[in-house]
Design a protein around this motif. Structure first.
Motif, PDB file in Angstrom:
ATOM      1  N   MET A 285       0.846  -1.181   0.000  1.00 45.88           N
ATOM      2  CA  MET A 285       0.000   0.000   0.000  1.00 45.88           C
ATOM      3  C   MET A 285       0.890   1.242   0.000  1.00 45.88           C
ATOM      4  SD  MET A 285      -2.846   1.292   2.765  1.00 45.88           S
ATOM      5  CE  MET A 285      -3.975   0.009   2.333  1.00 45.88           C
ATOM      6  N   PRO A 286       0.629   2.181  -0.885  1.00 49.50           N
ATOM      7  CA  PRO A 286       1.408   3.416  -0.882  1.00 49.50           C
ATOM      8  C   PRO A 286       1.275   4.133   0.462  1.00 49.50           C
ATOM      9  CG  PRO A 286       0.090   3.245  -2.880  1.00 49.50           C
ATOM     10  CD  PRO A 286      -0.359   2.144  -1.966  1.00 49.50           C
ATOM     11  N   HIS A 287       2.421   4.551   0.986  1.00 51.07           N
ATOM     12  CA  HIS A 287       2.436   5.206   2.284  1.00 51.07           C
ATOM     13  C   HIS A 287       3.696   6.057   2.409  1.00 51.07           C
ATOM     14  CE1 HIS A 287       4.940   1.627   2.929  1.00 51.07           C
ATOM     15  NE2 HIS A 287       5.518   2.296   3.927  1.00 51.07           N
ATOM     16  N   PHE A 288       3.793   6.801   3.517  1.00 51.08           N
ATOM     17  CA  PHE A 288       5.026   7.518   3.800  1.00 51.08           C
ATOM     18  C   PHE A 288       5.208   7.625   5.306  1.00 51.08           C
ATOM     19  CE2 PHE A 288       1.904  10.933   3.510  1.00 51.08           C
ATOM     20  CZ  PHE A 288       2.253  11.803   4.530  1.00 51.08           C
ATOM     21  N   HIS A 289       6.441   7.918   5.691  1.00 55.79           N
ATOM     22  CA  HIS A 289       6.801   8.094   7.092  1.00 55.79           C
ATOM     23  C   HIS A 289       7.243   9.549   7.259  1.00 55.79           C
ATOM     24  CE1 HIS A 289       6.627   3.752   7.364  1.00 55.79           C
ATOM     25  NE2 HIS A 289       7.380   3.703   6.282  1.00 55.79           N
ATOM     26  N   PRO A 290       6.453  10.358   7.967  1.00 53.34           N
ATOM     27  CA  PRO A 290       6.752  11.785   8.050  1.00 53.34           C
ATOM     28  C   PRO A 290       7.998  12.132   8.866  1.00 53.34           C
ATOM     29  CG  PRO A 290       4.859  11.253   9.416  1.00 53.34           C
ATOM     30  CD  PRO A 290       5.204  10.010   8.648  1.00 53.34           C
ATOM     31  N   ARG A 291       8.468  11.210   9.703  1.00 57.59           N
ATOM     32  CA  ARG A 291       9.580  11.531  10.589  1.00 57.59           C
ATOM     33  C   ARG A 291      10.799  10.635  10.415  1.00 57.59           C
ATOM     34  NH1 ARG A 291       4.838  11.896  13.417  1.00 57.59           N
ATOM     35  NH2 ARG A 291       5.072   9.828  14.317  1.00 57.59           N
ATOM     36  N   ALA A 292      10.894   9.880   9.316  1.00 57.68           N
ATOM     37  CA  ALA A 292      12.039   8.975   9.202  1.00 57.68           C
ATOM     38  C   ALA A 292      12.318   8.546   7.770  1.00 57.68           C
ATOM     39  CB  ALA A 292      11.810   7.724  10.054  1.00 57.68           C
ATOM     40  N   THR A 293      13.587   8.290   7.516  1.00 58.52           N
ATOM     41  CA  THR A 293      14.025   7.604   6.311  1.00 58.52           C
ATOM     42  C   THR A 293      13.954   6.115   6.614  1.00 58.52           C
ATOM     43  OG1 THR A 293      15.460   9.398   5.607  1.00 58.52           O
ATOM     44  CG2 THR A 293      16.038   7.193   4.818  1.00 58.52           C
TER      45      THR A 293
ATOM     46  N   GLU B  33      13.019   6.509  16.173  1.00 59.09           N
ATOM     47  CA  GLU B  33      12.246   5.599  17.012  1.00 59.09           C
ATOM     48  C   GLU B  33      10.753   5.760  16.787  1.00 59.09           C
ATOM     49  OE1 GLU B  33      13.309   6.018  21.114  1.00 59.09           O
ATOM     50  OE2 GLU B  33      15.431   5.638  20.703  1.00 59.09           O
ATOM     51  N   ASN B  34      10.348   6.876  16.182  1.00 55.59           N
ATOM     52  CA  ASN B  34       8.939   7.169  15.952  1.00 55.59           C
ATOM     53  C   ASN B  34       8.759   7.697  14.529  1.00 55.59           C
ATOM     54  OD1 ASN B  34       6.241   7.730  16.196  1.00 55.59           O
ATOM     55  ND2 ASN B  34       6.510   9.489  17.545  1.00 55.59           N
ATOM     56  N   PRO B  35       8.843   6.786  13.523  1.00 55.11           N
ATOM     57  CA  PRO B  35       8.797   7.246  12.135  1.00 55.11           C
ATOM     58  C   PRO B  35       7.450   7.770  11.668  1.00 55.11           C
ATOM     59  CG  PRO B  35       8.804   4.865  12.207  1.00 55.11           C
ATOM     60  CD  PRO B  35       9.014   5.349  13.618  1.00 55.11           C
ATOM     61  N   GLY B  36       6.369   7.327  12.324  1.00 57.14           N
ATOM     62  CA  GLY B  36       5.030   7.665  11.859  1.00 57.14           C
ATOM     63  C   GLY B  36       4.701   6.849  10.617  1.00 57.14           C
ATOM     64  N   LEU B  37       3.416   6.741  10.320  1.00 56.80           N
ATOM     65  CA  LEU B  37       2.958   6.009   9.144  1.00 56.80           C
ATOM     66  C   LEU B  37       1.678   6.645   8.642  1.00 56.80           C
ATOM     67  CD1 LEU B  37       2.985   3.581   7.173  1.00 56.80           C
ATOM     68  CD2 LEU B  37       1.686   2.323   8.904  1.00 56.80           C
ATOM     69  N   VAL B  38       1.697   7.071   7.378  1.00 54.00           N
ATOM     70  CA  VAL B  38       0.508   7.614   6.740  1.00 54.00           C
ATOM     71  C   VAL B  38       0.227   6.759   5.509  1.00 54.00           C
ATOM     72  CG1 VAL B  38      -0.574   9.613   5.654  1.00 54.00           C
ATOM     73  CG2 VAL B  38       1.037   9.944   7.551  1.00 54.00           C
TER      74      VAL B  38
END
Length: 110
Positions: A1-9, A68-73
């Motif tokens: 599923m297309p997604h992104f992590h706002p706080r991490a590579t 430690e907290n990449p986030g997930l959208v």
């Protein structure tokens, strides 16, 4: 599923199988390829990315983040399951109200 992590590579290392993997940069260019056992792909922080098994067997990926907290959208959930006004979604995606309602129901939080 297309997604992104706002706080991490993120880095993905293929342990087994074949994965179609890629990301879309801020100029809407896609960088994608099939990666196999022993190969890696890096997904820059905040960019839309995806992975899909394209092999004949199950695939295993080891993923790691620089936070430690990449986030997930998840894109479909964020767009169709968040409560954005249906009129706006109809105009943005060129869909009718029936199609928007179907997608909203599918991606609404359970």
């Amino acid at each position: 599923m297309p997604h992104f992590h706002p706080r991490a590579t993120e880095i993905a290392f293929v342990l087994e199988g074949k994965i179609y993997s890629g990301f879309v940069d801020t100029e809407n260019r896609i960088f994608a390829k099939v990666i196999e056992k022993g190969q890696v792909m890096v997904f820059p922080k905040g960019l839309l990315h995806f992975q899909m098994n394209v092999g004949d067997m199950p695939a295993t990926i080891l993923g790691s983040f620089d936070s430690e907290n990449p986030g997930l959208v998840k894109i479909p959930n964020a767009v169709f399951g968040s409560g954005i006004e249906e009129n706006l979604l109809e105009k943005a995606f060129g869909l009718n109200s029936k199609e928007i309602a179907k997608l909203s129901k599918r991606f609404a939080p359970h």
